[in-house]
Design a protein around this motif. Sequence first.
Motif, PDB file in Angstrom:
ATOM      1  N   ASP A  25      -3.042  -3.058  -2.846  1.00 31.99           N
ATOM      2  CA  ASP A  25      -3.747  -2.067  -3.654  1.00 31.99           C
ATOM      3  C   ASP A  25      -3.555  -2.427  -5.125  1.00 31.99           C
ATOM      4  O   ASP A  25      -2.490  -2.901  -5.529  1.00 31.99           O
ATOM      5  N   LEU A  26      -4.591  -2.196  -5.926  1.00 33.00           N
ATOM      6  CA  LEU A  26      -4.491  -2.524  -7.351  1.00 33.00           C
ATOM      7  C   LEU A  26      -3.623  -1.535  -8.114  1.00 33.00           C
ATOM      8  O   LEU A  26      -3.075  -1.870  -9.160  1.00 33.00           O
ATOM      9  N   ASN A  27      -3.506  -0.304  -7.590  1.00 29.19           N
ATOM     10  CA  ASN A  27      -2.761   0.751  -8.286  1.00 29.19           C
ATOM     11  C   ASN A  27      -1.618   1.222  -7.405  1.00 29.19           C
ATOM     12  O   ASN A  27      -1.838   1.853  -6.371  1.00 29.19           O
ATOM     13  N   LEU A  28      -0.388   0.912  -7.822  1.00 27.30           N
ATOM     14  CA  LEU A  28       0.801   1.251  -7.032  1.00 27.30           C
ATOM     15  C   LEU A  28       1.827   1.932  -7.938  1.00 27.30           C
ATOM     16  O   LEU A  28       1.809   1.742  -9.165  1.00 27.30           O
ATOM     17  N   PRO A  29       2.753   2.686  -7.338  1.00 25.80           N
ATOM     18  CA  PRO A  29       3.882   3.193  -8.127  1.00 25.80           C
ATOM     19  C   PRO A  29       4.641   2.020  -8.765  1.00 25.80           C
ATOM     20  O   PRO A  29       5.067   1.097  -8.080  1.00 25.80           O
ATOM     21  N   GLY A  30       4.758   2.069 -10.077  1.00 24.17           N
ATOM     22  CA  GLY A  30       5.413   0.988 -10.799  1.00 24.17           C
ATOM     23  C   GLY A  30       4.499  -0.163 -11.123  1.00 24.17           C
ATOM     24  O   GLY A  30       4.923  -1.140 -11.751  1.00 24.17           O
ATOM     25  N   CYS A  85      -2.870  -3.600 -11.751  1.00 20.44           N
ATOM     26  CA  CYS A  85      -2.983  -4.927 -11.121  1.00 20.44           C
ATOM     27  C   CYS A  85      -1.715  -5.774 -11.216  1.00 20.44           C
ATOM     28  O   CYS A  85      -1.747  -6.981 -10.935  1.00 20.44           O
ATOM     29  N   GLU A  86      -0.575  -5.182 -11.581  1.00 17.35           N
ATOM     30  CA  GLU A  86       0.644  -5.988 -11.703  1.00 17.35           C
ATOM     31  C   GLU A  86       1.062  -6.590 -10.355  1.00 17.35           C
ATOM     32  O   GLU A  86       1.556  -7.725 -10.305  1.00 17.35           O
ATOM     33  N   ALA A  87       0.870  -5.834  -9.275  1.00 22.24           N
ATOM     34  CA  ALA A  87       1.242  -6.356  -7.952  1.00 22.24           C
ATOM     35  C   ALA A  87       0.369  -7.549  -7.571  1.00 22.24           C
ATOM     36  O   ALA A  87       0.851  -8.537  -7.002  1.00 22.24           O
ATOM     37  N   LEU A  88      -0.910  -7.474  -7.917  1.00 16.22           N
ATOM     38  CA  LEU A  88      -1.818  -8.589  -7.647  1.00 16.22           C
ATOM     39  C   LEU A  88      -1.379  -9.833  -8.410  1.00 16.22           C
ATOM     40  O   LEU A  88      -1.286 -10.930  -7.836  1.00 16.22           O
ATOM     41  N   THR A 106      -8.551  -1.348  -2.317  1.00 17.83           N
ATOM     42  CA  THR A 106      -8.345  -0.401  -3.411  1.00 17.83           C
ATOM     43  C   THR A 106      -9.410   0.679  -3.425  1.00 17.83           C
ATOM     44  O   THR A 106     -10.502   0.507  -2.880  1.00 17.83           O
ATOM     45  N   GLY A 107      -9.070   1.790  -4.080  1.00 24.38           N
ATOM     46  CA  GLY A 107     -10.011   2.895  -4.207  1.00 24.38           C
ATOM     47  C   GLY A 107     -10.712   2.915  -5.543  1.00 24.38           C
ATOM     48  O   GLY A 107     -11.792   3.495  -5.685  1.00 24.38           O
ATOM     49  N   SER A 108     -10.137   2.303  -6.557  1.00 23.46           N
ATOM     50  CA  SER A 108     -10.732   2.272  -7.885  1.00 23.46           C
ATOM     51  C   SER A 108     -11.420   0.929  -8.076  1.00 23.46           C
ATOM     52  O   SER A 108     -10.769  -0.109  -8.170  1.00 23.46           O
ATOM     53  N   PHE A 109     -12.740   0.962  -8.109  1.00 23.18           N
ATOM     54  CA  PHE A 109     -13.462  -0.297  -8.118  1.00 23.18           C
ATOM     55  C   PHE A 109     -14.795  -0.132  -8.834  1.00 23.18           C
ATOM     56  O   PHE A 109     -15.493   0.861  -8.674  1.00 23.18           O
ATOM     57  N   GLU A 167       0.852  -1.200   0.000  1.00 19.79           N
ATOM     58  CA  GLU A 167       0.000   0.000   0.000  1.00 19.79           C
ATOM     59  C   GLU A 167       0.881   1.240   0.000  1.00 19.79           C
ATOM     60  O   GLU A 167       1.789   1.360   0.828  1.00 19.79           O
ATOM     61  N   ASP A 168       0.620   2.173  -0.938  1.00 13.33           N
ATOM     62  CA  ASP A 168       1.475   3.356  -1.025  1.00 13.33           C
ATOM     63  C   ASP A 168       0.990   4.517  -0.166  1.00 13.33           C
ATOM     64  O   ASP A 168       1.736   5.462   0.072  1.00 13.33           O
ATOM     65  N   SER A 169      -0.260   4.469   0.302  1.00 13.64           N
ATOM     66  CA  SER A 169      -0.776   5.553   1.147  1.00 13.64           C
ATOM     67  C   SER A 169      -0.206   5.432   2.551  1.00 13.64           C
ATOM     68  O   SER A 169      -0.396   4.419   3.228  1.00 13.64           O
TER      69      SER A 169
END
Length: 448
Positions: A72-77, A81-84, A98-101, A25-27
Amino acid sequence: MALKRKRHREVAFLRHGGRSVLLVEDSRMFSTAIRFRLESELGVRVVHCADMQSLCAVVAKQDVEFSLAIVDLNLPGAPDCEALDFLLTHNIRPLVFTGSFGDVTREKILAKGVLDYVVKDSPSAIQQVVVSVDRILASERTRALIVKPSQGCLEQEEGLLRRQRFEVIVAVDGTEALDVLDAERDIDLVLLDLDCPDFEGLLLLAEIHRRYTDMGIRVIGVSGRADDMTAPRFLKAGGDEFIRKPFCADEFTSRLLHLAAIQKRIQALSMAASRDYLTDVYNRRYFFETGKRLVDKAIRRGEKASIAILDIDHFKRLNDTYGHEVGDMVLKDVSRQLKARLGGRHLLARLGGEEFGMLFVDLDLAAAVACCDGLRKELAATPIEADGEPVTITVSIGVAAIEGEEAFDNHLNAADQFLYMAKHGGRNRVFSVLALEATLAARRAAAS
């Protein structure tokens, strides 16, 4: 309120202590709050990664086994969904936060086999994460029995449960279900498919409650009948949950995880309440509750069983001579040796004071007497240190066979009568009807 929170943390730590969770999580706000609550409330270790690069580095080390990852589905880099996908590739079970859903994203991630998802769109989002992690970790140690399922329903139920790491057992009818419950001592949930016309689900529910009350098994009914009374009949008969078919996968999973978490919490509390505070063996209440079920099971299955009471010889004199501190040391030492010798196969409990109860499963009287005599000799051969000098501890044991249906108290009273004879006969001995018969035979031989 503070006391309640403290107790909750203690119980949670019993469930999840030693587990590790990967937080991706980046937050800073979310990651800090989630990490604090997971560590303080659930007792888990949290490893945090703020971007894809650090995630790859942590996983590459392979020095931590993660029970799950919050990602999180959206991360730096990793904006898409690459992290997932990376976590799934490395067999780390993901919980999406995630916040985008939307509906498309939801269907996409569920198809990948994620454990659960929480959306960052409400003040309760962090609480939902904590609850979901608690449920998921509890489910890893949950065993579910599915009874009389239709083929399509079985595939869906079993697939969803195994995705959450439930251990699943399937029974084709009520008779096989009861055999499984007899053989397996740690079934947590039973799912009854109520739609089969030849299957009396309510009768099986009543039999489960009658036989396994002390196990606290949770029973869930599943039905697709149009009859509106199916659910209330099942719940009034003692069912814990009812799910109507065809069911939503999210609903089914959430309800089962919720029940599993409740079950594990109750088990943790029951386990704490069932132990003797000094010796850490089971206490009198647990011995009576569980012993009765084990005896009923042995009689039903035609198996041998025996019961014994062990008493430490001259314990009051030992306390008066050396003090209660040494007396406590003796109780702990005797308990330790009894646990080591009996293992988990037989039931051991401190009944009170210096008395211990033992229930021998699958042992007839002769075998139980031989086991007790081995215990007696081992304890006598292992003196303890008291005030710098060795003190030999001896015990007297009364053993009785369990041969028919009786109140559990009657079985224990029979062993207690033989214990009295062992003490009256000079202590440091094992007494049973076998010894009594041998004594009578010797007297008859001497008289002749």
